[in-house]
Design an enzyme around this catalytic site. Structure first.
Site, short mmCIF file in Angstrom:
data_model
loop_
_atom_site.label_atom_id
_atom_site.label_comp_id
_atom_site.label_asym_id
_atom_site.label_seq_id
_atom_site.Cartn_x
_atom_site.Cartn_y
_atom_site.Cartn_z
N GLU B 60 0.81 -1.22 0.00
CA GLU B 60 0.00 0.00 0.00
C GLU B 60 0.84 1.27 0.00
OE1 GLU B 60 -0.44 -2.83 1.79
OE2 GLU B 60 -2.07 -2.49 3.20
N ASN B 61 2.03 1.22 0.60
CA ASN B 61 2.81 2.45 0.73
C ASN B 61 3.57 2.81 -0.55
OD1 ASN B 61 4.35 0.14 1.36
ND2 ASN B 61 5.93 1.38 2.28
#
Lengths: 230, 230
Positions: B60-61
């Site tokens: 996600e990052n």
């Protein structure tokens, strides 16, 4: 013609942040968190702040210094899982916390930075995160109105910058930084290196200097940016 | 999840039962997929894939193409996954901001996500982010993954630490998303969510059908044919 020079002393630009300010802070974990700007904000002591940040770092790191110093009233975030201290403050009502779905926080900030009032999404319908939000129907399906977010200040960490404020990021230190750099009235970037105009490849710039108000070079970086020993 | 829990999973070898379960779950990953593995047990699934297996892991990052986890002395301070582990890249990796990362998730580009759970209902509802009064670190990207990945499978212990079933007729905890779960891997069984409820698909070596029924808090459809053992 020559592009304007926005290089500044970190102490002088952080001094503009007053009590009650709303501040976006870049970073996801350590990467991309503007540790030096945060430390300066701790030193200067503005209070009653609203922070908008993906996470609250870890105990004793990054924005946790602001929490420990009692400077934060409200935190708009997505996940505090690595900071037990922040969770304790929330559970004891010492700070107000608003949780967002991570990508929705990103879109709300992007909308703020793009001059748009809100975005519509069905993420979180039927969950606690939908409570209190306006619902509109699009193509026969319910969507939540996710209002745009802007801030008084954005604190950004860049890898490289030029004096005009063009910025580049590295690896997973990019995260929320380019979004937040578009969504505040006053954007302050710390950069590990500030190179002369023309040395950043125009095609490689991630954030246009048009969005950036002040840029400060870090020089030697502190141990807070280092690999976390767990 | 607490930092202690993350540490625990990072440093402790899995039990034989959990190892078998993650090995079985790895067979869920088909060549060519884009996959997001949640924090904790799901990240262990990748240990069972050959290093040349054609798959794109997303975090996600802001990274597609996650490479092996690195020890602190080899880590890049700017390169982590969404759980904070120091990871690496592979040939062809790409970095991007948080809005782009969740654009991939919400627009259906993730073929598969593997997540943890507190509770799963027989209709496929998932609760995995909050235990009121006990555990509320925020939802992070969990809602978007659960709601929008093309296939959502769960890796979890069959019961909680007190021995209560996690697979139930209805979830009692705050929901992450409704009707999102397709399949559940536990140390005892592989269970599918079907329109008629939970259906036993496979059983772990040395576990009896009676034991699975006893540990499951909802009725279980059992095939007439011999159950595959994993």
């Amino acid at each position: 013609m020559m592009l304007p020079d926005k290089t500044a002393q970190l102490e002088e630009v952080v001094a503009r942040i007053g009590d009650g300010a709303t501040i976006m802070v870049g970073g996801f974990g350590v990467p991309g968190t503007p540790m030096t700007l945060i430390q300066e904000l701790v030193r200067q002591g503005a209070r009653d702040l609203t922070l908008i940040k993906n996470d609250a770092n870890e105990p004793g790191m990054g924005v946790d210094h602001l929490l420990r110093n009692g400077q934060v009233a409200r935190l708009i975030t997505t996940h505090l899982g690595l900071n037990t201290h922040a969770i304790g403050l929330m559970n004891n009502d010492q700070i107000k916390v608003e949780f967002n779905a991570q990508g929705i926080l990103a879109e709300r900030i992007r909308a703020g930075g793009a001059g748009i009032g809100a975005v519509l999404s069905d993420i979180g319908i039927g969950t606690e995160l939908a409570e209190g939000k306006q619902v509109v129907e699009v193509d026969g399906k319910p969507h939540l109105v996710e209002t745009a977010l802007r801030a008084d200040f954005a604190l950004i960490h860049a890898d490289r910058a030029d004096p005009f404020g063009n910025l580049t990021y590295v690896a997973t230190a990019r995260n929320f930084n380019p979004l937040m750099a578009m969504a505040a009235d006053c954007v302050i970037a710390e950069a590990e290196t500030v190179t002369p105009l023309g040395e950043l490849e125009a095609d490689a710039v991630h954030t246009s200097g048009v969005f950036v108000d002040h840029v400060a070079e870090l020089g030697e970086i502190s141990g807070e940016y280092a690999v976390v020993q767990r | 999840m607490s930092p202690n829990w993350v540490k625990f999973l990072g440093n402790t070898p899995l039990s034989n039962a959990k190892n078998r379960m993650t090995a079985r779950a790895a067979r869920e990953i088909v060549p060519g997929m884009v996959v997001n593995l949640g924090i904790g047990l799901p990240t262990k699934v990748v240990d069972h894939l050959p290093s040349d297996f054609p798959v794109c892991l997303h975090t996600e990052n802001g990274l597609t193409g996650i490479g092996p986890t690195l020890p602190p002395d080899q880590a890049n301070r700017n390169l982590i996954d969404a759980g904070g582990a120091y990871v690496s890249t592979v040939p062809g990796s790409a970095f991007f901001d948080s809005a782009t990362s969740f654009a991939m998730v919400r627009s259906g580009r993730l073929d598969l996500t593997m997540l943890g759970a507190f509770e799963v209902s027989s209709q496929g509802d998932l609760a995995n982010w909050k235990i009121p009064g006990k555990f509320s670190p925020g939802v992070g990207g969990g809602i978007e993954l659960a709601q929008r990945a093309r296939r959502v499978v769960i890796l979890t212990t069959h019961t909680d630490r007190a021995g209560n079933p996690k697979l139930k007729d209805e979830c009692t905890l705050p929901l992450t998303a409704r009707g999102c779960v397709s399949r559940i891997f536990t140390e005892m069984a592989v269970i599918d969510v079907t329109p008629k409820g939970f259906a036993l698909a496979e059983i772990a070596e040395g576990v009896s059908l009676a034991e699975v029924r006893e540990a499951t808090g909802a009725s279980l459809i059992v095939p007439d044919s011999t159950l595959p053992v994993f």
